[in-house]
Design an enzyme around this catalytic site. Structure first.
Site, PDB file in Angstrom:
ATOM      1  N   THR A  20       0.820  -1.214   0.000  1.00  0.00           N
ATOM      2  CA  THR A  20       0.000   0.000   0.000  1.00  0.00           C
ATOM      3  C   THR A  20       0.855   1.267   0.000  1.00  0.00           C
ATOM      4  OG1 THR A  20      -0.177   0.030   2.412  1.00  0.00           O
ATOM      5  CG2 THR A  20      -1.879  -1.191   1.213  1.00  0.00           C
ATOM      6  N   ASP A  21       0.215   2.363  -0.377  1.00  0.00           N
ATOM      7  CA  ASP A  21       0.907   3.653  -0.399  1.00  0.00           C
ATOM      8  C   ASP A  21       0.499   4.477   0.820  1.00  0.00           C
ATOM      9  OD1 ASP A  21      -1.649   4.646  -0.933  1.00  0.00           O
ATOM     10  OD2 ASP A  21      -1.223   5.099  -3.030  1.00  0.00           O
ATOM     11  N   ALA A  22       0.873   5.742   0.832  1.00  0.00           N
ATOM     12  CA  ALA A  22       0.600   6.610   1.976  1.00  0.00           C
ATOM     13  C   ALA A  22      -0.895   6.786   2.238  1.00  0.00           C
ATOM     14  CB  ALA A  22       1.254   7.977   1.761  1.00  0.00           C
TER      15      ALA A  22
END
Length: 147
Positions: A20-22
């Site tokens: 996942t990203d931020a």
């Protein structure tokens, strides 16, 4: 992109924190990684391991082109399925249509063109007959075959 019917192969993927990203959603490039793993495992299921193909036959499959469409976001802990289809087959090129699903929801669709390459010469070469036969038997009935 084209909606397919019976996939040639299904590959299960769980979304981990590292995927996942931020914002907490699957980072866009990771869908391509999921699809790469699915193609590798499908080839293995057909009886062809990529390392052995390179070592024993001097062949590798190289990605030439990718078309990608991001439809919905995957999130942490999602159980996803990558559906892989053979969309087209040429002398040295194979086009895969791949869809990443969360249950019945389509999250991502792609068309990935790979080329069979002679590893020693670094030039395209014909897909070997045994691999061609296995893949052709899984050719999507709604797509064209360029044999």
């Amino acid at each position: 992109m084209h909606r397919h019917h019976a996939p040639s192969h299904r590959f299960a993927v769980r979304v981990y924190y590292e995927d996942t990203d931020a914002a907490g959603v699957v980072y866009y490039a990771n869908y391509l990684k999921f699809c790469e793993r699915a193609r590798t495992e499908w080839l293995r299921a057909l009886g062809f391991e990529q390392q052995m193909l390179r070592e024993e036959r001097g062949l590798v499959f190289v990605v030439r082109n990718v078309e990608a469409e991001y439809l919905k976001s995957g999130v942490l802990d999602d159980a996803l399925t990558v559906e892989t289809y053979v969309a087209e087959m040429g002398r040295s090129k194979i086009v895969f249509a791949q869809t990443v699903m969360r249950g019945s929801e389509r999250l991502f669709e792609s068309r990935v063109s790979v080329v069979c390459v002679d590893w020693n010469k670094r030039k395209p070469t014909s897909v070997p007959p045994d691999i061609r036969t296995q893949m052709a038997s899984n050719l999507d009935s709604h797509s064209e075959s360029h044999r």
